[in-house]
Design a protein around this motif. Structure first.
Motif, PDB file in Angstrom:
ATOM      1  N   UNK A  55      52.702  72.437  57.968  1.00  0.00           N
ATOM      2  CA  UNK A  55      51.358  72.576  57.427  1.00  0.00           C
ATOM      3  C   UNK A  55      50.300  71.879  58.276  1.00  0.00           C
ATOM      4  N   UNK A  56      50.767  71.325  59.361  1.00  0.00           N
ATOM      5  CA  UNK A  56      49.794  70.766  60.298  1.00  0.00           C
ATOM      6  C   UNK A  56      49.451  71.734  61.420  1.00  0.00           C
ATOM      7  N   UNK A  57      50.073  72.918  61.398  1.00  0.00           N
ATOM      8  CA  UNK A  57      49.790  73.904  62.432  1.00  0.00           C
ATOM      9  C   UNK A  57      48.419  74.557  62.195  1.00  0.00           C
ATOM     10  N   UNK A  93      45.123  80.680  61.801  1.00  0.00           N
ATOM     11  CA  UNK A  93      44.005  81.178  61.002  1.00  0.00           C
ATOM     12  C   UNK A  93      44.451  81.735  59.662  1.00  0.00           C
ATOM     13  N   UNK A  94      45.616  82.418  59.662  1.00  0.00           N
ATOM     14  CA  UNK A  94      46.089  83.017  58.409  1.00  0.00           C
ATOM     15  C   UNK A  94      47.271  82.202  57.877  1.00  0.00           C
ATOM     16  N   UNK A  95      46.984  81.249  56.985  1.00  0.00           N
ATOM     17  CA  UNK A  95      47.997  80.471  56.276  1.00  0.00           C
ATOM     18  C   UNK A  95      47.615  80.461  54.808  1.00  0.00           C
TER      19      UNK A  95
END
Length: 363
Positions: free
Chosen positions: A323-325, A328-330
């Motif tokens: 979740x630190x990446x 754009x689409x998460x």
């Protein structure tokens, strides 16, 4: 420098013909020039001032020459004193360098009827740095000459005993065996004390970690084991030298039957103490291996804790890194409960491995 001479008790006749027993000169002694004084004067003189007293010209007042001492103790003598002893007794005193040689032929030999015996005597045994010093025994005619450059406890003890009981120095052989017995007794006492110390060390090594106090890293224990091993090794070296001296003396025909019987007892004691010294050496090796084993176990426990911690926190780190990446689409980034769910997953992924390790007995 300290040079002492000890004379054996003798009987002499007084002027009126009555018998009188002389006392022993407990320090360095020389005969008095006064015929009326039957006993030797007790005075301390250097070795180069000891010379025979000539007879008086008056035949009615005859002065006997100095008696040969049964023991001449040379402690750190000067070159002049050694030269005087060599001229007085017709021998060649070994140098300090020759006393350090380890060849048997350089330590035990017979030269023109004089027996030369060099042994290693333990000194400073109660300190953290025990040492051995070379002591040479020279048995020439009816006199024992000891040459040493240190003052071990057995010599101090035997000199005090001779001063209290002059009969202990009634002959050169008696002084020689008395000194050997004193050295052996000292080694026996040290071996007994060493055994007691090893028992205390053994209890310390195998004690419960909570009861070990400040010696958690075994540093002091290792130092004590090393000192004990050093002491026992030097004691074994001294015992080996004494055993060789016993074998050398047993081949000498000049020794009487009672002297050889006394020598046999000393040799038996040396063998017994040597066996005990071997036991102590084995005990020291065992305690050293056990201490190093304990240190290895404690190090393994520390490494295990770090390994468990790394394994337990690996899943939370993985979740946090996902979740630190910065993509754009998460979908989870705009989810209302995304943050608490991520935290919960990280805690759960850390707790579950810890519970598993504890169930397996790895913690």
């Amino acid at each position: 420098m300290d040079t002492n001479e000890f004379f054996a008790p003798v009987r002499s006749n007084t002027v009126d013909g009555n018998g009188a027993t002389d006392n022993v000169a407990n320090n360095v002694g020389a005969q008095s020039n006064d015929a009326a004084a039957a006993k030797p004067a007790v005075s301390k003189v250097s070795a180069n001032s000891l010379s025979p007293v000539p007879k008086s010209d008056d035949s009615s007042d005859v002065v006997k020459p100095d008696r040969l001492p049964v023991w001449v103790d040379l402690l750190s003598p000067t070159s002049d004193e050694i030269h005087e002893i060599e001229e007085r007794f017709g021998i060649e005193v070994p140098t300090r360098e020759e006393m350090q040689e380890i060849e048997l032929s350089s330590r035990l030999y017979d030269e023109d009827g004089a027996l030369f015996m060099t042994v290693s005597v333990l000194t400073r045994a109660t300190t953290d740095a025990p040492q051995t010093t070379a002591v040479t025994f020279i048995l020439v005619k009816k006199t024992l000459i000891t040459l040493r450059y240190a003052d071990p406890v057995p010599f101090k003890t035997f000199i005090r005993r001779v001063k209290r009981s002059p009969s202990l120095a009634n002959s050169a052989e008696a002084v020689l065996f008395g000194l050997l017995e004193q050295i052996v007794d000292r080694l026996a006492d040290l071996m007994e004390q060493t055994t007691t110390d090893l028992e205390a060390l053994s209890n310390q090594v195998f004690a419960n970690p909570e009861d070990r106090g400040s010696d958690q890293d075994h540093r002091e224990t290792l130092r004590q084991i090393g000192r004990t091993g050093n002491l026992s090794g030097k004691a074994k070296d001294s015992l080996l030298n004494l055993h060789r001296v016993g074998l050398f003396l047993s081949t000498q025909a000049r020794l009487k039957k009672d002297a050889k019987a006394r020598l046999k007892v000393i040799s038996r004691d040396i063998v017994s103490i040597t066996e005990h010294a071997n036991f102590i050496a084995n005990k020291v090796t065992f305690l050293l291996d056990a201490t190093l084993g304990m240190i290895s176990l404690e190090q393994n426990n520390i490494i295990k804790i770090f390994s468990v911690a790394a394994a337990a926190f690996l899943p939370p780190t993985l979740i946090a890194s996902i979740y630190g990446m910065n993509f754009e689409f998460m979908p989870e980034l705009v989810w209302e409960f995304g943050y608490p769910v991520a935290i919960g997953l990280m805690v759960l992924s850390a707790v579950l491995p810890l519970l598993y390790f504890k169930r397996k007995g790895w913690l």
